[in-house]
Design a protein around this motif. Structure first.
Motif, PDB file in Angstrom:
ATOM      1  N   ARG A   1       6.013  -6.296  -5.093  1.00 51.91           N
ATOM      2  CA  ARG A   1       5.159  -6.967  -4.120  1.00 51.91           C
ATOM      3  C   ARG A   1       4.053  -6.022  -3.651  1.00 51.91           C
ATOM      4  O   ARG A   1       4.281  -4.824  -3.494  1.00 51.91           O
ATOM      5  N   VAL A   2       2.867  -6.562  -3.447  1.00 50.29           N
ATOM      6  CA  VAL A   2       1.807  -5.784  -2.817  1.00 50.29           C
ATOM      7  C   VAL A   2       2.184  -5.642  -1.343  1.00 50.29           C
ATOM      8  O   VAL A   2       2.167  -6.604  -0.588  1.00 50.29           O
TER       9      VAL A   2
ATOM     10  N   PRO B   1     -10.980   1.992  -0.258  1.00 48.88           N
ATOM     11  CA  PRO B   1     -11.299   0.629  -0.700  1.00 48.88           C
ATOM     12  C   PRO B   1     -10.503   0.225  -1.942  1.00 48.88           C
ATOM     13  O   PRO B   1     -10.532   0.923  -2.961  1.00 48.88           O
ATOM     14  N   GLY B   2      -9.786  -0.894  -1.840  1.00 53.22           N
ATOM     15  CA  GLY B   2      -9.061  -1.425  -2.977  1.00 53.22           C
ATOM     16  C   GLY B   2      -7.766  -0.729  -3.321  1.00 53.22           C
ATOM     17  O   GLY B   2      -7.048  -1.162  -4.228  1.00 53.22           O
ATOM     18  N   PHE B   3      -7.436   0.345  -2.629  1.00 55.45           N
ATOM     19  CA  PHE B   3      -6.181   1.074  -2.905  1.00 55.45           C
ATOM     20  C   PHE B   3      -5.016   0.163  -2.553  1.00 55.45           C
ATOM     21  O   PHE B   3      -4.966  -0.416  -1.471  1.00 55.45           O
ATOM     22  N   VAL B   4      -4.056   0.033  -3.461  1.00 56.49           N
ATOM     23  CA  VAL B   4      -2.979  -0.936  -3.261  1.00 56.49           C
ATOM     24  C   VAL B   4      -1.623  -0.267  -3.425  1.00 56.49           C
ATOM     25  O   VAL B   4      -1.416   0.546  -4.319  1.00 56.49           O
ATOM     26  N   TYR B   5      -0.710  -0.602  -2.500  1.00 57.21           N
ATOM     27  CA  TYR B   5       0.663  -0.099  -2.517  1.00 57.21           C
ATOM     28  C   TYR B   5       1.583  -1.220  -2.988  1.00 57.21           C
ATOM     29  O   TYR B   5       1.580  -2.309  -2.399  1.00 57.21           O
ATOM     30  N   CYS B   6       2.394  -0.965  -4.005  1.00 60.87           N
ATOM     31  CA  CYS B   6       3.314  -1.973  -4.549  1.00 60.87           C
ATOM     32  C   CYS B   6       4.749  -1.456  -4.453  1.00 60.87           C
ATOM     33  O   CYS B   6       5.018  -0.280  -4.701  1.00 60.87           O
ATOM     34  N   GLY B   7       5.664  -2.320  -4.112  1.00 64.18           N
ATOM     35  CA  GLY B   7       7.064  -1.899  -4.006  1.00 64.18           C
ATOM     36  C   GLY B   7       7.963  -3.098  -3.783  1.00 64.18           C
ATOM     37  O   GLY B   7       7.514  -4.233  -3.820  1.00 64.18           O
ATOM     38  N   LEU B   8       9.184  -2.820  -3.489  1.00 63.90           N
ATOM     39  CA  LEU B   8       9.779  -1.479  -3.448  1.00 63.90           C
ATOM     40  C   LEU B   8      10.661  -1.312  -4.676  1.00 63.90           C
ATOM     41  O   LEU B   8      11.372  -2.250  -5.075  1.00 63.90           O
TER      42      LEU B   8
ATOM     43  N   GLY C   1       9.319   5.392  -3.696  1.00 59.65           N
ATOM     44  CA  GLY C   1       9.782   4.041  -3.982  1.00 59.65           C
ATOM     45  C   GLY C   1       8.672   3.041  -4.213  1.00 59.65           C
ATOM     46  O   GLY C   1       8.912   1.830  -4.182  1.00 59.65           O
ATOM     47  N   GLN C   2       7.461   3.517  -4.439  1.00 60.94           N
ATOM     48  CA  GLN C   2       6.315   2.630  -4.603  1.00 60.94           C
ATOM     49  C   GLN C   2       5.470   3.058  -5.805  1.00 60.94           C
ATOM     50  O   GLN C   2       5.556   4.185  -6.278  1.00 60.94           O
ATOM     51  N   THR C   3       4.660   2.105  -6.266  1.00 61.42           N
ATOM     52  CA  THR C   3       3.624   2.387  -7.250  1.00 61.42           C
ATOM     53  C   THR C   3       2.292   1.999  -6.624  1.00 61.42           C
ATOM     54  O   THR C   3       2.182   0.931  -6.026  1.00 61.42           O
ATOM     55  N   ALA C   4       1.306   2.856  -6.754  1.00 64.90           N
ATOM     56  CA  ALA C   4      -0.014   2.595  -6.185  1.00 64.90           C
ATOM     57  C   ALA C   4      -1.047   2.599  -7.292  1.00 64.90           C
ATOM     58  O   ALA C   4      -0.857   3.201  -8.350  1.00 64.90           O
TER      59      ALA C   4
END
Length: 206
Positions: free
Chosen positions: A118-119, A126-133, A160-163
């Motif tokens: 999930r985002v 700008p536009g940097f996104v954290y995805c997890g978990l 625990g995340q992918t960015a």
């Protein structure tokens, strides 16, 4: 909790977990669907929502009451948009990350891509996104040294995340790959493609 004389912070946790992030996204969505008069800006983060307001238009007590009404509603959520993002897993830290988790590179990639993420939020740049978990088995800390800059489209992994980067940024995250996906195009409206609550399926670029 108040932040100065013109902002309130609604915090659902003191550390990142799935429940706190879901609650954050739900409240932000309700505030978007049912705006509160006098609120100038709503800024969700990983586990909290900041509301900036005009104290000449609404009092802190009235604002808190309006927030409580929205918190008391059901837990319906919008149907998330799903995005497939192709990644070239060639990052300078990939081998080190896999070894630290006791996996081969191929096994790490397979586990990393096994389920949609999930985002959680966007921001920092700008536009940097954290995805997890990710599961507990795929949790590693950030690096102890910060790289001065990584390129646009870098795929990062930590905590625990992918960015995904959309601009050149400094980072202490592990660099595991790159993608041609661009989440920030200034001339577009809106300029970002991913929204908090969307689902991302990472796949190996062919």
């Amino acid at each position: 909790m108040p932040l100065g004389d013109s902002a309130l912070l609604v915090r659902f946790g003191t550390s990142l977990d799935d429940e706190a992030n879901q609650a954050t996204l739900t409240l932000a969505a309700r505030l978007d669907a049912e705006p509160i008069f006098g609120v100038l800006e709503v800024v969700p983060s990983l586990v909290s929502v900041l509301l900036r307001y005009d104290p000449l238009q609404i009092s802190p007590g009235h604002l808190a009451g309006e927030i409580a009404l929205r918190l008391g509603q059901g837990n319906e959520a919008r149907e998330p948009h799903v995005h497939d993002i192709a990644v070239v897993f060639d990052g300078v830290d990939l081998a080190e990350v896999a070894a630290a988790l006791g996996l081969s590179e191929n096994d790490f990639i397979a586990q990393h891509n096994a389920a949609p993420l999930r985002v959680l939020t966007t921001g920092f740049a700008p536009g940097f996104v954290y995805c997890g978990l990710h599961s507990e088995a795929l949790v590693l800390p950030r690096r102890t040294q910060v790289r001065p800059s990584v390129p646009v489209g870098s795929v990062l992994f930590a905590a625990g995340q992918t960015a995904i980067t959309a601009t050149e940024v400094p980072t202490g995250w592990n660099v595991i790959g790159s993608t041609s996906f661009r989440n920030f195009v200034p001339q577009n409206d809106p300029p970002t493609r991913l929204q908090a609550g969307d689902l991302v399926r990472f796949v190996v670029a062919r």
